[in-house]
Each structure stands twice: as C-alpha cells, then as structure tokens.
Design an enzyme around this catalytic site. Structure first.
Site, PDB file in Angstrom:
ATOM      1  N   THR A  14     -31.666 -33.436 -32.101  1.00  0.00           N
ATOM      2  CA  THR A  14     -31.320 -32.101 -31.316  1.00  0.00           C
ATOM      3  C   THR A  14     -32.298 -30.961 -31.722  1.00  0.00           C
ATOM      4  O   THR A  14     -32.902 -31.112 -32.662  1.00  0.00           O
ATOM      5  CB  THR A  14     -29.890 -31.732 -31.268  1.00  0.00           C
ATOM      6  OG1 THR A  14     -29.765 -31.420 -32.636  1.00  0.00           O
ATOM      7  CG2 THR A  14     -29.003 -32.786 -31.058  1.00  0.00           C
ATOM      8  N   ASP A  15     -32.306 -30.052 -30.788  1.00  0.00           N
ATOM      9  CA  ASP A  15     -33.091 -28.711 -31.071  1.00  0.00           C
ATOM     10  C   ASP A  15     -32.100 -27.927 -31.795  1.00  0.00           C
ATOM     11  O   ASP A  15     -31.023 -28.311 -31.998  1.00  0.00           O
ATOM     12  CB  ASP A  15     -33.814 -28.147 -30.077  1.00  0.00           C
ATOM     13  CG  ASP A  15     -32.657 -27.830 -28.697  1.00  0.00           C
ATOM     14  OD1 ASP A  15     -31.567 -27.766 -29.052  1.00  0.00           O
ATOM     15  OD2 ASP A  15     -33.165 -27.840 -27.692  1.00  0.00           O
ATOM     16  N   LEU A  16     -32.364 -26.640 -31.864  1.00  0.00           N
ATOM     17  CA  LEU A  16     -31.638 -25.478 -32.659  1.00  0.00           C
ATOM     18  C   LEU A  16     -30.283 -25.424 -31.807  1.00  0.00           C
ATOM     19  O   LEU A  16     -29.370 -24.767 -32.499  1.00  0.00           O
ATOM     20  CB  LEU A  16     -32.363 -24.165 -32.655  1.00  0.00           C
ATOM     21  CG  LEU A  16     -31.864 -23.195 -33.624  1.00  0.00           C
ATOM     22  CD1 LEU A  16     -31.577 -23.803 -35.133  1.00  0.00           C
ATOM     23  CD2 LEU A  16     -32.765 -21.980 -33.727  1.00  0.00           C
ATOM     24  N   GLY A  18     -28.443 -27.533 -30.423  1.00  0.00           N
ATOM     25  CA  GLY A  18     -27.680 -28.794 -30.524  1.00  0.00           C
ATOM     26  C   GLY A  18     -27.853 -29.688 -29.114  1.00  0.00           C
ATOM     27  O   GLY A  18     -27.171 -30.376 -28.884  1.00  0.00           O
ATOM     28  N   ILE A  19     -28.965 -29.195 -28.445  1.00  0.00           N
ATOM     29  CA  ILE A  19     -29.360 -30.323 -27.159  1.00  0.00           C
ATOM     30  C   ILE A  19     -30.526 -31.305 -27.425  1.00  0.00           C
ATOM     31  O   ILE A  19     -31.402 -30.770 -28.240  1.00  0.00           O
ATOM     32  CB  ILE A  19     -29.772 -29.037 -25.988  1.00  0.00           C
ATOM     33  CG1 ILE A  19     -28.503 -28.287 -25.758  1.00  0.00           C
ATOM     34  CG2 ILE A  19     -30.287 -30.014 -24.888  1.00  0.00           C
ATOM     35  CD1 ILE A  19     -28.888 -26.987 -24.697  1.00  0.00           C
TER      36      ILE A  19
END
Length: 129
Positions: A14-16, A18-19
């Site tokens: 994920t990215d920052l 949370g995706i």
C-alpha cells in the site's frame, strides 16, 4: 474454466493512505498466473530446463475500478481468452467479496533463450483444453 487464487493485502502493498499501489495489482495477477499454470500440472522450471521455453508478458490492458486497501482479502480470477501458436491471452480480475476492483487482459508469449517466439509446448497446450 476459471482459476481462483486468494491473497491478502499487506502493508508493503500500500501507499501512505493504505490503498494498494497501482503496480502491485500486476504482482497479484502474476502470482495468480503462476499458480494457474502449476494447477494445470506444468512445472515452469522444468519447462525452461528441458525445452528452453519461458513466458514473457507481451501486452497488458488494465482497468483500475475500485481501490483495494490494507488487510483486504482478495481473489484473483484467471481464465483463458485465446490460445495461439506461440501466445496465449488471459483475462484476469481482482475481486474483494465478489466486487471487481481491477481487470486485465494479458498476452503472454512463449520464447526461447534468445528471446525469439516459439510454439507453445504440447505439455502446456494439452492441460489448457
């Protein structure tokens, strides 16, 4: 026949926010393709060693429909769309609880050690039909 492969979204996917980072869907569908081939009784390592054949992705057409998020349990569905002399096209989708999040049409080409296309080996063609 549709092959099903389950995986979970980890923090590293994920990215920052949370995706799931967009490129990681390609990793998910790659794993599912490997398991799809294995489920058909094809050992890709042996195929490379005995016949000198490996597979390369020639084309990917992808649609990102909804985001997957940290800790989601995903299912990757794989099915054959077309089999040619040296290539095959697969339709894949990533779902969460039956909702389609991502779709892809992937064209794979059988190649030799020099990168030249070769016919799909009989060992692979037979389990597909």
């Amino acid at each position: 026949m549709i092959h099903s492969f389950n995986c979970r979204v980890y923090y590293e996917d994920t990215d920052l926010a949370g995706i799931v980072y967009y490129a990681n869907y390609l990793r998910f569908i790659e794993r599912a393709r490997s398991e799809w081939v294995r489920a058909r009784g094809v050992d890709q390592r042996a195929l490379k060693e005995t016949e000198g054949v490996v597979f390369a992705v020639r084309r990917v057409e992808a649609d990102y429909l909804q985001p997957a998020k940290f800790d989601d349990e995903l299912t990757v569905l794989t099915e054959v769309e077309n089999i040619g002399g040296a290539s095959m096209t697969l339709k894949q989708s990533v779902t969460r609880d039956g909702v389609i999040l991502f779709t892809a049409v992937v064209t794979l080409v059988a190649i030799n050690a020099n990168g030249a296309p070769v016919r799909l080996p009989a060992i692979l063609r037979k389990p597909l039909h």
